[in-house]
Design an enzyme around this catalytic site. Structure first.
Site, mmCIF file in Angstrom:
data_model
loop_
_atom_site.group_PDB
_atom_site.id
_atom_site.type_symbol
_atom_site.label_atom_id
_atom_site.label_comp_id
_atom_site.label_asym_id
_atom_site.label_seq_id
_atom_site.Cartn_x
_atom_site.Cartn_y
_atom_site.Cartn_z
ATOM 1 N N ASP A 117 -0.257 -5.314 -6.787
ATOM 2 C CA ASP A 117 0.777 -6.200 -7.656
ATOM 3 C C ASP A 117 0.698 -7.223 -7.186
ATOM 4 O O ASP A 117 1.872 -8.082 -8.235
ATOM 5 C CB ASP A 117 2.227 -4.742 -7.423
ATOM 6 C CG ASP A 117 1.510 -3.737 -7.237
ATOM 7 O OD1 ASP A 117 1.096 -3.609 -8.742
ATOM 8 O OD2 ASP A 117 2.706 -2.184 -7.352
ATOM 9 N N GLY A 175 5.192 -2.679 5.430
ATOM 10 C CA GLY A 175 5.650 -2.485 4.461
ATOM 11 C C GLY A 175 4.952 -3.340 2.809
ATOM 12 O O GLY A 175 3.366 -3.256 3.005
ATOM 13 N N SER A 202 6.097 -6.786 2.020
ATOM 14 C CA SER A 202 5.474 -7.281 3.040
ATOM 15 C C SER A 202 5.210 -8.536 1.916
ATOM 16 O O SER A 202 4.642 -9.568 2.445
ATOM 17 C CB SER A 202 4.097 -6.951 3.276
ATOM 18 O OG SER A 202 3.685 -6.969 1.482
#
Length: 260
Positions: free
Chosen positions: A207, A244, A248
């Site tokens: 992503d 995370g 992050s």
């Protein structure tokens, strides 16, 4: 769910409109609040009582690789009427990102609307669908799929049959391991090796990559696709070195100036 991670990766780089359907539940409420806190427009974020907010649970297989279990929920209720309400905004966009956590028919309609208005289209065909409508290839300026999709034989056959040539993004030192592949019509085949260094986790790396690539397509269109991929991959590499997922993703101020 529905790839908010992609948008949050470029949260301080550009203005973002997010078209999505969530449930009228605690997850949906938190989802919308998270978008607002990150300055992402919720003008076209719809809520429904007919389905729960979509969720994605992460499990780990015997090889230590993560597997995402998706329950699409309200995502599947996003439809062409919702797209028509956002038609003016879509026609004025620089880039439209689509994927398959909503129905393929709705994604296809969104790509059609964007393409007909000269908007650049970036399609991430996840979750994987083996028999993808050939129109997805024609309507996508950049077709960017994850390792999961690449490993489906019928899927990769479809890419080749559509005369799409690929720029493969691989992790250096891991043969036969493809993280992402970005395809565009009639570009020469090119392999871009990466070195992500010490990884704390990989969740959200794809992503991060897609979000960064959309940013470069929108604001640095003169760059070659290869250069866009290299820069996007660098940003994804930064994200996997932090804990995370959404937490992050780096801010522009935390990235080297030569990326911009």
């Amino acid at each position: 769910m529905n790839r908010s991670n992609i948008l949050l990766n470029v949260k301080d780089l550009t203005f973002i409109i997010f078209l999505v359907q969530v449930g009228k539940d605690s997850f949906g409420k938190d989802y919308i609040e998270n978008l607002k806190q990150n300055d992402i427009s919720t003008e076209f974020t719809y809520q429904t009582q007919d389905a729960a907010t979509g969720t994605a649970s992460i499990i780990v297989n015997n090889e230590g690789q993560n597997i995402i279990v998706i329950v699409a929920g309200a995502n599947l209720l996003l439809n062409t009427e919702d797209l028509r309400e956002a038609a003016r905004t879509i026609s004025r966009a620089k880039v439209m990102i689509c994927q398959l956590e909503i129905t393929p028919e709705t994604s296809l309609e969104a790509l059609t609307m964007a393409h007909s208005n000269g908007v650049k289209t970036l399609f991430n065909p996840a979750p994987a669908v083996a028999d993808l409508d050939p129109r997805f290839y024609r309507l996508s300026d950049v077709f960017c799929c994850n390792e999961t999709e690449v490993r489906i034989e019928r899927f990769t056959h479809s890419i080749r049959s559509q005369r799409l040539s690929c720029k493969w993004v691989k992790e250096r030192g891991r043969t036969n391991h493809v993280s992402l592949v970005a395809c565009k019509f009639l570009d020469p085949v090119k392999t871009i090796f990466t070195n992500w260094g010490v990884e704390k986790r990989k969740l959200g790396a794809g992503d991060s990559f897609v979000g960064a690539l959309a940013f470069y397509l929108a604001y640095y269109p003169s760059l070659s696709l290869e250069e866009m991929l290299k820069r996007s991959n660098f940003i994804a590499a930064v994200s996997v070195r932090a804990a995370g997922t959404q937490s992050s993703y780096p801010y522009k101020k935390d990235l080297p100036l030569d990326l911009f």
